[in-house]
Design a protein around this motif. Structure first.
Motif, PDB file in Angstrom:
ATOM      1  N   ASP A  77     -67.272 -92.349   5.559  1.00  0.00           N
ATOM      2  CA  ASP A  77     -66.681 -92.859   6.808  1.00  0.00           C
ATOM      3  C   ASP A  77     -66.809 -91.872   7.962  1.00  0.00           C
ATOM      4  N   GLY A  78     -67.391 -90.689   7.734  1.00  0.00           N
ATOM      5  CA  GLY A  78     -67.604 -89.692   8.783  1.00  0.00           C
ATOM      6  C   GLY A  78     -66.519 -88.653   8.894  1.00  0.00           C
ATOM      7  N   SER A  79     -65.501 -88.721   8.040  1.00  0.00           N
ATOM      8  CA  SER A  79     -64.421 -87.735   8.111  1.00  0.00           C
ATOM      9  C   SER A  79     -64.882 -86.396   7.556  1.00  0.00           C
ATOM     10  N   LEU A  80     -64.389 -85.310   8.164  1.00  0.00           N
ATOM     11  CA  LEU A  80     -64.794 -83.956   7.799  1.00  0.00           C
ATOM     12  C   LEU A  80     -63.709 -83.279   6.976  1.00  0.00           C
ATOM     13  N   TYR A  81     -64.144 -82.491   6.008  1.00  0.00           N
ATOM     14  CA  TYR A  81     -63.236 -81.744   5.143  1.00  0.00           C
ATOM     15  C   TYR A  81     -63.709 -80.305   5.065  1.00  0.00           C
ATOM     16  N   ILE A  82     -62.756 -79.389   5.105  1.00  0.00           N
ATOM     17  CA  ILE A  82     -63.038 -77.987   4.815  1.00  0.00           C
ATOM     18  C   ILE A  82     -62.363 -77.715   3.489  1.00  0.00           C
ATOM     19  N   GLY A  83     -63.160 -77.501   2.466  1.00  0.00           N
ATOM     20  CA  GLY A  83     -62.626 -77.403   1.113  1.00  0.00           C
ATOM     21  C   GLY A  83     -62.078 -78.772   0.719  1.00  0.00           C
ATOM     22  N   GLN A  84     -60.775 -78.876   0.459  1.00  0.00           N
ATOM     23  CA  GLN A  84     -60.144 -80.146   0.092  1.00  0.00           C
ATOM     24  C   GLN A  84     -59.302 -80.725   1.221  1.00  0.00           C
ATOM     25  N   GLU A  85     -59.236 -80.043   2.357  1.00  0.00           N
ATOM     26  CA  GLU A  85     -58.349 -80.450   3.443  1.00  0.00           C
ATOM     27  C   GLU A  85     -59.120 -81.139   4.558  1.00  0.00           C
ATOM     28  N   ALA A  86     -58.631 -82.306   4.974  1.00  0.00           N
ATOM     29  CA  ALA A  86     -59.258 -83.059   6.062  1.00  0.00           C
ATOM     30  C   ALA A  86     -58.993 -82.357   7.385  1.00  0.00           C
ATOM     31  N   ARG A  87     -60.037 -82.225   8.196  1.00  0.00           N
ATOM     32  CA  ARG A  87     -59.925 -81.608   9.515  1.00  0.00           C
ATOM     33  C   ARG A  87     -60.772 -82.407  10.493  1.00  0.00           C
ATOM     34  N   LYS A 105     -70.023 -63.012   7.730  1.00  0.00           N
ATOM     35  CA  LYS A 105     -71.281 -63.344   7.047  1.00  0.00           C
ATOM     36  C   LYS A 105     -71.127 -64.499   6.062  1.00  0.00           C
ATOM     37  N   VAL A 106     -70.074 -65.296   6.177  1.00  0.00           N
ATOM     38  CA  VAL A 106     -69.828 -66.373   5.227  1.00  0.00           C
ATOM     39  C   VAL A 106     -70.929 -67.437   5.353  1.00  0.00           C
ATOM     40  N   MET A 107     -71.312 -67.989   4.208  1.00  0.00           N
ATOM     41  CA  MET A 107     -72.316 -69.052   4.183  1.00  0.00           C
ATOM     42  C   MET A 107     -71.601 -70.397   4.072  1.00  0.00           C
ATOM     43  N   ALA A 108     -72.009 -71.339   4.908  1.00  0.00           N
ATOM     44  CA  ALA A 108     -71.420 -72.676   4.874  1.00  0.00           C
ATOM     45  C   ALA A 108     -72.278 -73.578   3.996  1.00  0.00           C
ATOM     46  N   HIS A 109     -71.636 -74.233   3.041  1.00  0.00           N
ATOM     47  CA  HIS A 109     -72.298 -75.213   2.189  1.00  0.00           C
ATOM     48  C   HIS A 109     -71.915 -76.600   2.673  1.00  0.00           C
ATOM     49  N   ILE A 110     -72.896 -77.409   3.006  1.00  0.00           N
ATOM     50  CA  ILE A 110     -72.645 -78.751   3.528  1.00  0.00           C
ATOM     51  C   ILE A 110     -72.830 -79.760   2.403  1.00  0.00           C
ATOM     52  N   ARG A 111     -71.791 -80.542   2.172  1.00  0.00           N
ATOM     53  CA  ARG A 111     -71.830 -81.638   1.199  1.00  0.00           C
ATOM     54  C   ARG A 111     -71.726 -82.928   1.988  1.00  0.00           C
ATOM     55  N   ALA A 112     -72.798 -83.694   2.053  1.00  0.00           N
ATOM     56  CA  ALA A 112     -72.806 -84.941   2.812  1.00  0.00           C
ATOM     57  C   ALA A 112     -73.027 -86.115   1.871  1.00  0.00           C
ATOM     58  N   ASP A 113     -72.250 -87.173   2.077  1.00  0.00           N
ATOM     59  CA  ASP A 113     -72.431 -88.400   1.312  1.00  0.00           C
ATOM     60  C   ASP A 113     -73.829 -88.949   1.601  1.00  0.00           C
ATOM     61  N   TYR A 118     -78.203 -89.151   9.228  1.00  0.00           N
ATOM     62  CA  TYR A 118     -78.720 -87.800   9.463  1.00  0.00           C
ATOM     63  C   TYR A 118     -78.175 -87.223  10.773  1.00  0.00           C
ATOM     64  N   GLU A 119     -77.954 -88.077  11.761  1.00  0.00           N
ATOM     65  CA  GLU A 119     -77.436 -87.621  13.044  1.00  0.00           C
ATOM     66  C   GLU A 119     -76.072 -86.953  12.889  1.00  0.00           C
ATOM     67  N   LYS A 120     -75.222 -87.486  12.022  1.00  0.00           N
ATOM     68  CA  LYS A 120     -73.895 -86.890  11.815  1.00  0.00           C
ATOM     69  C   LYS A 120     -74.015 -85.532  11.119  1.00  0.00           C
ATOM     70  N   VAL A 121     -74.956 -85.414  10.183  1.00  0.00           N
ATOM     71  CA  VAL A 121     -75.185 -84.126   9.524  1.00  0.00           C
ATOM     72  C   VAL A 121     -75.708 -83.112  10.540  1.00  0.00           C
ATOM     73  N   LEU A 122     -76.592 -83.549  11.407  1.00  0.00           N
ATOM     74  CA  LEU A 122     -77.120 -82.670  12.450  1.00  0.00           C
ATOM     75  C   LEU A 122     -76.014 -82.251  13.421  1.00  0.00           C
ATOM     76  N   ASP A 123     -75.113 -83.186  13.751  1.00  0.00           N
ATOM     77  CA  ASP A 123     -73.977 -82.839  14.612  1.00  0.00           C
ATOM     78  C   ASP A 123     -73.093 -81.786  13.948  1.00  0.00           C
ATOM     79  N   LEU A 124     -72.865 -81.929  12.647  1.00  0.00           N
ATOM     80  CA  LEU A 124     -72.065 -80.931  11.920  1.00  0.00           C
ATOM     81  C   LEU A 124     -72.753 -79.571  11.936  1.00  0.00           C
ATOM     82  N   MET A 125     -74.063 -79.560  11.721  1.00  0.00           N
ATOM     83  CA  MET A 125     -74.799 -78.298  11.758  1.00  0.00           C
ATOM     84  C   MET A 125     -74.696 -77.645  13.132  1.00  0.00           C
ATOM     85  N   THR A 126     -74.770 -78.449  14.189  1.00  0.00           N
ATOM     86  CA  THR A 126     -74.647 -77.929  15.551  1.00  0.00           C
ATOM     87  C   THR A 126     -73.255 -77.350  15.783  1.00  0.00           C
ATOM     88  N   THR A 127     -72.229 -78.060  15.312  1.00  0.00           N
ATOM     89  CA  THR A 127     -70.852 -77.584  15.465  1.00  0.00           C
ATOM     90  C   THR A 127     -70.644 -76.264  14.733  1.00  0.00           C
TER      91      THR A 127
END
Length: 149
Positions: A77-87, A105-113, A118-127
């Motif tokens: 549905d496009g909702s974002l989560y950091i770990g288990q918490e919705a943000r 130096k933390v690495m971000a791991h993106i888990r996308a349904d 793809y546009e929403k994943v790209l928006d997340l990467m930009t953010t």
């Protein structure tokens, strides 16, 4: 193989055709030109229109990070989560910046349904990039039917 049509000594008597041992490359050149044209026509078709199923990965060894990564998830549905918490919105940006303040130096791991555009994943990467994350990785589901390396 071809034969010479002129007489070897210029005389008419005892005339017999003599074999010429030169290689005739005309058929070879013709075949090579036809193959060149075929490859020139088909090469653009091979590069365009490739279907990719991004969520599955096969034959890839699992990574074991040395530090705890920042896991960011996007649900269908496009909702974002950091770990288990919705943000969302500013709370999302504030949490990312707080995590970066603790470990720059933390690495971000993106888990996308799989159904997320793809546009929403790209928006997340930009953010994430705007917030200061410099290392990104994608998490996918392993294809169990494929052979492992």
């Amino acid at each position: 193989m071809s034969f010479s049509l002129h007489e070897p000594d210029g005389g008419e008597a005892n005339w017999a055709p003599k074999a010429v041992s030169d290689i005739n490359v005309t058929p070879f050149v013709d075949v090579m030109l036809v193959l060149l044209i075929v490859f020139m026509v088909t090469a653009p078709m091979l590069a365009a229109g490739v279907k990719v199923n991004l969520p599955k990965a096969s034959g890839v060894a699992a990574m074991s990070p040395t530090k705890e990564p920042l896991v960011v998830s996007i649900k269908a549905d496009g909702s974002l989560y950091i770990g288990q918490e919705a943000r969302s919105g500013e709370a999302f940006d504030a949490d990312i910046r707080a995590r970066l303040a603790a470990d720059p130096k933390v690495m971000a791991h993106i888990r996308a349904d799989a159904s997320v555009p793809y546009e929403k994943v790209l928006d997340l990467m930009t953010t994430l990039s705007r917030d200061g994350v410099s290392q990104l990785a994608f998490i996918g589901k392993a294809d169990k039917a494929a052979p492992q390396p």
